[in-house]
Design a protein around this motif. Sequence first.
Motif, mmCIF file in Angstrom:
data_model
loop_
_atom_site.group_PDB
_atom_site.id
_atom_site.type_symbol
_atom_site.label_atom_id
_atom_site.label_comp_id
_atom_site.label_asym_id
_atom_site.label_seq_id
_atom_site.Cartn_x
_atom_site.Cartn_y
_atom_site.Cartn_z
ATOM 1 N N HIS A 207 44.523 31.880 56.673
ATOM 2 C CA HIS A 207 43.452 31.898 55.693
ATOM 3 C C HIS A 207 42.452 33.025 56.475
ATOM 4 O O HIS A 207 41.804 32.454 57.540
ATOM 5 C CB HIS A 207 42.796 30.982 55.068
ATOM 6 C CG HIS A 207 41.716 30.942 54.162
ATOM 7 N ND1 HIS A 207 41.874 31.295 52.919
ATOM 8 C CD2 HIS A 207 40.391 30.845 54.650
ATOM 9 C CE1 HIS A 207 40.840 31.561 52.620
ATOM 10 N NE2 HIS A 207 39.760 31.245 53.226
ATOM 11 N N GLU B 118 35.130 32.715 47.551
ATOM 12 C CA GLU B 118 35.474 31.958 48.653
ATOM 13 C C GLU B 118 35.278 32.420 50.027
ATOM 14 O O GLU B 118 35.512 33.580 50.217
ATOM 15 C CB GLU B 118 36.715 31.070 48.483
ATOM 16 C CG GLU B 118 37.812 31.892 48.835
ATOM 17 C CD GLU B 118 39.079 31.268 48.730
ATOM 18 O OE1 GLU B 118 39.512 30.592 47.449
ATOM 19 O OE2 GLU B 118 39.983 31.231 49.539
ATOM 20 N N VAL C 120 37.225 38.551 49.056
ATOM 21 C CA VAL C 120 38.669 39.044 49.667
ATOM 22 C C VAL C 120 39.758 39.000 48.682
ATOM 23 O O VAL C 120 40.528 39.897 48.323
ATOM 24 C CB VAL C 120 39.122 38.207 50.970
ATOM 25 C CG1 VAL C 120 40.669 38.600 51.368
ATOM 26 C CG2 VAL C 120 38.415 38.668 52.254
ATOM 27 N N ASP C 121 39.914 37.535 48.221
ATOM 28 C CA ASP C 121 41.173 37.443 47.210
ATOM 29 C C ASP C 121 41.063 38.292 46.075
ATOM 30 O O ASP C 121 42.108 38.663 45.269
ATOM 31 C CB ASP C 121 41.211 35.865 46.868
ATOM 32 C CG ASP C 121 41.437 35.192 48.168
ATOM 33 O OD1 ASP C 121 41.772 35.631 49.228
ATOM 34 O OD2 ASP C 121 41.310 33.929 47.957
ATOM 35 N N GLU D 184 44.958 38.886 55.949
ATOM 36 C CA GLU D 184 44.023 39.319 54.864
ATOM 37 C C GLU D 184 42.793 40.155 55.327
ATOM 38 O O GLU D 184 42.110 40.954 54.938
ATOM 39 C CB GLU D 184 43.114 37.804 54.412
ATOM 40 C CG GLU D 184 44.095 37.214 53.283
ATOM 41 C CD GLU D 184 43.388 36.159 52.850
ATOM 42 O OE1 GLU D 184 43.268 35.815 51.460
ATOM 43 O OE2 GLU D 184 42.868 35.215 53.441
ATOM 44 N N HIS E 215 35.670 33.452 53.638
ATOM 45 C CA HIS E 215 36.821 33.887 54.279
ATOM 46 C C HIS E 215 36.389 34.139 55.712
ATOM 47 O O HIS E 215 36.422 35.406 56.270
ATOM 48 C CB HIS E 215 37.538 35.092 53.628
ATOM 49 C CG HIS E 215 38.197 35.077 52.676
ATOM 50 N ND1 HIS E 215 38.117 34.815 51.257
ATOM 51 C CD2 HIS E 215 39.674 35.003 52.721
ATOM 52 C CE1 HIS E 215 39.389 34.546 50.730
ATOM 53 N NE2 HIS E 215 40.360 34.858 51.424
ATOM 54 N N GLY F 267 45.643 36.468 44.101
ATOM 55 C CA GLY F 267 45.465 36.608 45.526
ATOM 56 C C GLY F 267 44.925 35.423 46.262
ATOM 57 O O GLY F 267 44.451 35.324 47.249
HETATM 58 ZN ZN LIG Z 1 41.998 34.469 50.839
#
Ligand SMILES: [Zn+2]
Length: 241
Positions: free
Chosen positions: A152, A27, A37-38, A157, A29, A113
């Motif tokens: 976010h 998704e 990232v997650d 992150e 970022h 994450g």
């Molecule tokens: Zn994230």
Amino acid sequence: MRLDESTWTDARDAETELALLPVGSTEQHGPHAPLGVDSLTAEAIAEAGADRYAADSGDEPVVGPTIPVGIAEEHRAFDGTLWVSEDTFRSYVRETVESLAAHGFDRIVVVNGHGGNTEAIRELCARVSRDGDAYAAGYTWFDAVDFDAFGHAGPAETAVIRHLHPELIRDDRLDEAGDGAADGWGEWVAGTNLAYDSDEFTDSGVVGDPRDGDAALGEELLDSAAAELSKLLEAVARRGR
Ligand SMILES: [Zn+2]
């Protein structure tokens, strides 16, 4: 022991009952940080937590493959974001957890994450633990570490990715990311979030200022997330079903 780098005979001979399953998301970022990232973060924390626990206990847990797509429709306005429905996610992750249990890895920690996955992971872990042949718990790293300004694709992150994969942060787009960021998540009135999608409250996709996230902060957050995860693994290993 990483399952995707092991053979089936390695898995058969593994003496541990503990398994970790990293779960991420693909998704947006912001314009400065990668879509993964997650997933990258969940995987790194799962491995670091498993290593730390193994060093302390002598028991080496299995780390499963990272599940790359989660519940992220709230970011659908931003290109490249992928999502599945909550029902699909719950079934897919629960059945993956149950297949780990079928091989005797019946203490499972799902290492998450992405905030959008958290509730569904808790629900599926409860289902497995109540009805299945394993005890499962969900661990969401940013709920475990002590850091207020999470946001976010914000400072936390961005810092973690800067530490893990510095080449994946686009420094020349940090101002665009920060200038178009929101201060907080959602559009709140009377305790109700009126926004369903993130583009309703952030122009760049970012919440918080990513310019505040350096590699030293990333290392510190990752270290603390791994320490908390190791603590959780110890408790889950001790726990009866
Ligand atoms: Zn994230």
